[in-house]
Scaffold this motif. Structure first.
Motif, mmCIF file in Angstrom:
data_model
loop_
_atom_site.group_PDB
_atom_site.id
_atom_site.type_symbol
_atom_site.label_atom_id
_atom_site.label_comp_id
_atom_site.label_asym_id
_atom_site.label_seq_id
_atom_site.Cartn_x
_atom_site.Cartn_y
_atom_site.Cartn_z
ATOM 1 N N ASN A 2 109.258 13.035 -87.031
ATOM 2 C CA ASN A 2 108.483 13.193 -88.266
ATOM 3 C C ASN A 2 107.569 14.411 -88.185
ATOM 4 O OD1 ASN A 2 106.709 12.226 -86.426
ATOM 5 N ND2 ASN A 2 105.599 10.933 -87.865
ATOM 6 N N ALA A 24 103.859 20.913 -98.573
ATOM 7 C CA ALA A 24 104.265 19.515 -98.372
ATOM 8 C C ALA A 24 103.671 18.649 -99.486
ATOM 9 C CB ALA A 24 103.812 19.026 -96.998
ATOM 10 N N VAL A 29 104.764 14.977 -99.981
ATOM 11 C CA VAL A 29 104.832 14.576 -98.565
ATOM 12 C C VAL A 29 103.442 14.782 -97.962
ATOM 13 C CG1 VAL A 29 105.826 15.122 -96.302
ATOM 14 C CG2 VAL A 29 107.276 15.149 -98.337
ATOM 15 N N GLY A 31 100.665 14.463 -94.685
ATOM 16 C CA GLY A 31 100.585 14.498 -93.238
ATOM 17 C C GLY A 31 99.426 15.373 -92.832
ATOM 18 N N CYS A 46 104.124 14.421 -90.307
ATOM 19 C CA CYS A 46 104.221 13.682 -91.574
ATOM 20 C C CYS A 46 103.903 12.214 -91.316
ATOM 21 C CB CYS A 46 105.642 13.783 -92.137
ATOM 22 S SG CYS A 46 106.195 15.464 -92.359
ATOM 23 N N GLU A 51 110.440 12.443 -93.181
ATOM 24 C CA GLU A 51 109.938 13.416 -94.154
ATOM 25 C C GLU A 51 109.892 14.849 -93.603
ATOM 26 O OE1 GLU A 51 108.013 11.091 -97.661
ATOM 27 O OE2 GLU A 51 106.492 11.729 -96.221
#
Ligand code: SAM
Length: 365
Positions: A2, A24, A29, A31, A46, A51
């Motif tokens: 990830n 992202a 997404v 993170g 992430c 992802e």
């Protein structure tokens, strides 16, 4: 897997972190970026499994400015036994192969970050590549004989002699260069080393197969801030006739080609000669980035050129924000005049405190 690893020039980790976080987030997404200053790379972790792979496929690599390479990586493999580093690395690749197709991998790059300390490992990395490649082949890896766009490249990023990340990048969405660095040879007859900046830019922004159509001897270029002529050299070499604008002195070798006219004028005031259709504008003047962005906008809004490559010098602080602001300002001006264009910007290997921008006008109303 990830995590995403992004390589960069040493000292630009914060810019990469800001950029990847923005991109992202735009894809929904979430993170966080682990930044170790002056490490030459950033790890973006992430929150959701899978992802990082999505980001590696869906963030167009050519839209990242500060990242030299983008790959999905494992957790750090640390405390590797120096007597056998290969087995755990191969195991890791095999363990992850449901996520990507190990058979469809085309190459293995054993890399380090681009820092002096990390590069001390590069001798080892070179030697390690052959046995690692053989071991991966035994597991069915590296099945593609040639570089295929549909394949993946395997990476092993060594951060110490007993620690590495293993991962992969998509061949259709990565830098095609080992460590994300193009190896260019300085042409012995070029007037200055900055010639490599424009060469790097042309190779990065213009697909090789398009070059003859987009840079050829039927074309005219203008080079603002041209002296001593490293950029003009690249255009002349591709056949263009160049108006070289600068109060300085151009290299005699360029005058000898008969393919330049030296204009000792202010680049901010220079206008294309009447009845001349200019194809290319290049600009390497050391100036405030917003002033250069305004100048380029003036050229494009007046249809004085169709394609341009220019540098934006970076400020000491808030480099990412300044770049975003200048590019947005430029894009807004073009949009508001109905000009369709393609814009790419990159912190190229040959750039230091600057980025290089390319704009191609697609149509104007
Ligand atoms: N691209 C060049 C090469 O490859 O040899 C090097 C360009 S150097 C970094 C910047 C140049 O911009 C200098 O030669 C300087 O004289 C010129 N320059 C700076 N301000 C200018 C201006 N307002 N008009 C014209 N030239 C300018």
């Amino acid at each position: 897997m990830n995590k995403l690893a992004l390589y960069c020039r040493i000292g630009f980790e914060k810019e990469v972190a800001a950029e990847i976080t923005d991109k992202a987030t735009a894809l929904g997404v979430f993170g966080f970026a682990r930044v170790q200053e002056n490490s030459g790379y950033v790890i973006f972790e992430c929150y959701q499994a899978g992802e990082a792979d999505r980001l590696a496929r869906e963030i167009p690599f050519n839209q990242l400015i500060f990242a030299r390479q983008m790959l999905v990586v494992s957790d750090l493999l640390s405390d590797l036994d120096l007597a056998d580093r290969i087995s755990p690395i191969v195991e890791k690749f095999v363990a992850f192969s449901p996520q990507f197709n190990l058979k469809q991998s085309t190459e293995i790059w054993v890399e380090t970050a681009d820092t002096n300390e990390a590069k001390e490992l590069s001798g080892f990395c070179k030697k390690f590549t052959v046995p690692l490649r053989q071991a991966l082949k035994k597991q069915g890896g590296l099945g593609f004989k040639e570089i295929k766009k549909s394949g993946v490249t395997l990476h092993c990023l060594f951060v110490a002699n007993n620690a590495c990340y293993v991962g992969y990048s998509y061949n259709n969405n990565h830098s095609a260069h080992f460590m994300g660095i193009p190896r260019l040879k300085f042409p012995a007859d070029a007037p200055s080393r900055s010639t490599l900046k424009l060469e790097d830019a042309i190779l990065t922004f213009i697909p090789k197969e398009d070059e003859p159509k987009r840079l050829n001897d039927n074309m005219i270029g203008v080079d603002l801030g041209a002296c001593p002529g490293g950029w003009t050299y690249q255009l002349v070499r591709r056949g263009l006739f160049v108006y070289a604008v600068d109060h300085g002195k151009m290299a005699a070798s360029l005058h000898d080609t008969g393919r330049i006219e030296h204009c000792p004028e202010d680049g901010f005031k220079f206008q294309p000669p009447k009845r001349k259709k200019i194809d290319w504008l290049v600009c390497d003047m050391v100036e405030k980035p917003s002033r250069i962005a305004d100048l380029i906008a003036k050229w494009l809004l007046n249809s004085w050129c169709r394609e341009t490559i220019f540098n934006l010098k970076l400020p000491m602080k808030k480099r990412y924000q300044e770049v975003q602001q200048c590019l947005q300002q430029l894009a807004d001006k073009l949009d508001s005049h109905g000009i369709k264009f393609r814009l790419q910007a990159k912190h190229l290997y040959h750039d230091r405190e600057e980025i290089t921008v390319h704009i191609q006008v697609k149509s104007a109303v």
